[in-house]
Design a protein around this motif. Structure first.
Motif, PDB file in Angstrom:
ATOM      1  N   VAL A   1       0.849  -1.186   0.000  1.00 36.53           N
ATOM      2  CA  VAL A   1       0.000   0.000   0.000  1.00 36.53           C
ATOM      3  C   VAL A   1       0.889   1.241   0.000  1.00 36.53           C
ATOM      4  O   VAL A   1       1.763   1.386   0.861  1.00 36.53           O
ATOM      5  CB  VAL A   1      -0.929   0.025   1.229  1.00 36.53           C
ATOM      6  CG1 VAL A   1      -1.771   1.295   1.247  1.00 36.53           C
ATOM      7  CG2 VAL A   1      -1.835  -1.197   1.242  1.00 36.53           C
ATOM      8  N   THR A   2       0.701   2.107  -0.955  1.00 33.10           N
ATOM      9  CA  THR A   2       1.499   3.326  -1.072  1.00 33.10           C
ATOM     10  C   THR A   2       0.590   4.533  -1.263  1.00 33.10           C
ATOM     11  O   THR A   2      -0.530   4.419  -1.769  1.00 33.10           O
ATOM     12  CB  THR A   2       2.477   3.240  -2.260  1.00 33.10           C
ATOM     13  OG1 THR A   2       1.732   2.988  -3.474  1.00 33.10           O
ATOM     14  CG2 THR A   2       3.489   2.123  -2.054  1.00 33.10           C
ATOM     15  N   ARG A   3       1.082   5.681  -0.853  1.00 32.06           N
ATOM     16  CA  ARG A   3       0.343   6.927  -1.043  1.00 32.06           C
ATOM     17  C   ARG A   3       0.538   7.448  -2.449  1.00 32.06           C
ATOM     18  O   ARG A   3       1.610   7.378  -3.016  1.00 32.06           O
ATOM     19  CB  ARG A   3       0.832   7.983  -0.041  1.00 32.06           C
ATOM     20  CG  ARG A   3       0.268   7.829   1.336  1.00 32.06           C
ATOM     21  CD  ARG A   3      -1.141   8.439   1.462  1.00 32.06           C
ATOM     22  NE  ARG A   3      -1.095   9.889   1.435  1.00 32.06           N
ATOM     23  CZ  ARG A   3      -1.583  10.633   0.455  1.00 32.06           C
ATOM     24  NH1 ARG A   3      -2.147  10.083  -0.587  1.00 32.06           N
ATOM     25  NH2 ARG A   3      -1.511  11.943   0.503  1.00 32.06           N
ATOM     26  N   ASN A   4      -0.537   7.975  -3.026  1.00 25.98           N
ATOM     27  CA  ASN A   4      -0.493   8.558  -4.355  1.00 25.98           C
ATOM     28  C   ASN A   4      -1.303   9.842  -4.320  1.00 25.98           C
ATOM     29  O   ASN A   4      -2.528   9.814  -4.179  1.00 25.98           O
ATOM     30  CB  ASN A   4      -1.062   7.587  -5.386  1.00 25.98           C
ATOM     31  CG  ASN A   4      -0.857   8.074  -6.802  1.00 25.98           C
ATOM     32  OD1 ASN A   4      -0.676   9.265  -7.049  1.00 25.98           O
ATOM     33  ND2 ASN A   4      -0.870   7.155  -7.753  1.00 25.98           N
ATOM     34  N   ALA A   5      -0.616  10.969  -4.437  1.00 22.99           N
ATOM     35  CA  ALA A   5      -1.284  12.269  -4.351  1.00 22.99           C
ATOM     36  C   ALA A   5      -2.312  12.464  -5.454  1.00 22.99           C
ATOM     37  O   ALA A   5      -3.236  13.271  -5.312  1.00 22.99           O
ATOM     38  CB  ALA A   5      -0.245  13.393  -4.394  1.00 22.99           C
TER      39      ALA A   5
END
Length: 292
Positions: free
Chosen positions: A43-47
């Motif tokens: 799970v990664t953040r994506n603006a």
């Protein structure tokens, strides 16, 4: 004016005078630091998914893999796909994914009398459990999304080893079944970096890793033959299996079969398989009426 039946919102309460703001930051950090799905990179953040300007859905375009092509070049005016003696420009296409924005919240409360009557602080107990409870709820949402993906869009990438016939070890989580699953993706099988499983599966791997025995004795009801081979790990902690980082999560619930073996789901994923955005930052708040 007397208030026999309620506490007016404009009154002064103990929490108006004694505030512990450091607790709020602690909860935020624990929710993210304890999450194995985040630590493993799944799970990664994506603006691009934040949608802070408003909306209920996010539409994200992405490029489709390009089809490679080349043309023979000759010293005349008729070569090439065009037949006119020049290279024909290719193209790349794009599709889009649609994500529904989820809004979730929760609230807990205690009063002074509950603390006085029990001789303890119920709110302190709530705070001690809050981070793990929020993490469990967050993970259940993630797994529901993954169930939808593997049940539909990624159905061709599912290997069901629970119905194998013949040698019973074919039904177990094994190196062979992991390789078979990777092979479903062809040359992209090496992109898989993480394997998620129930703790029962992880304990099974711990057992076969710490003990030396013959793998041919894995059949149900068979006798284990000691000293017949095995991988002989010295550490009881299973953090990697077949080169994949292990995520242990008991929310990956098995299918319980009465009179037969239970079927455990196991997920193989690569880094960044799940991207998440934030329309409104995750926050915890205390000491005022914020239920609405």
């Amino acid at each position: 004016m007397a208030a026999p039946f309620q506490n007016y919102s404009g009154g002064t309460f103990l929490t108006d005078l004694v505030v512990r703001p450091e607790f709020l930051q602690y909860v935020q950090e624990e929710v993210y630091n304890q999450c194995q799905w985040i630590q493993s990179g799944v799970v990664t953040r994506n603006a691009a998914l934040d949608c802070r300007a408003g909306g209920t859905r996010v539409r994200v375009p992405f490029y489709q893999p390009m089809i490679e092509s080349e043309e023979q070049i000759r010293s005349d005016s008729t070569w090439g796909t065009s037949g006119a003696g020049y290279l024909t420009p290719g193209k790349i296409t794009a599709a889009e994914q649609v994500m529904t924005i989820l809004h979730r919240g929760g609230a807990y409360a205690t009063d002074d009398l509950s603390a006085m009557g029990t001789g303890s602080d119920p709110m302190a107990a709530i705070r001690s459990y809050l981070a793990s409870c929020l993490l469990k709820l967050r993970t259940s949402t993630l797994l529901a999304q993954l169930d939808g993906l593997f049940g539909d869009a990624l159905a061709p990438n599912v290997l069901d080893a629970s119905v194998a016939t013949g040698a019973a070890e074919a039904n177990f989580l094994s190196a062979s079944n992991v390789v078979k699953t990777q092979a479903l993706l062809g040359e992209r099988g090496d992109d898989l970096t993480t394997i998620a499983m129930h703790s029962n599966c992880a304990y099974y791997l711990r057992q076969i890793g710490a003990l030396t025995f013959s793998t041919s004795a894995l059949s149900t009801g068979g006798n284990i033959t000691w000293g017949g081979g095995g991988i002989g790990l010295t550490s009881t902690e299973v953090s990697y299996f077949m080169g994949l980082r292990v995520i242990v999560d008991d929310l990956l619930k098995p299918t319980i079969n009465g009179g037969g073996s239970d079927q455990y789901p196991v997920l193989l994923m690569g880094g960044g398989s799940v991207a998440e955005g934030v329309q409104r930052d995750f926050f915890t708040e205390a000491d005022r009426n914020i239920l609405s």
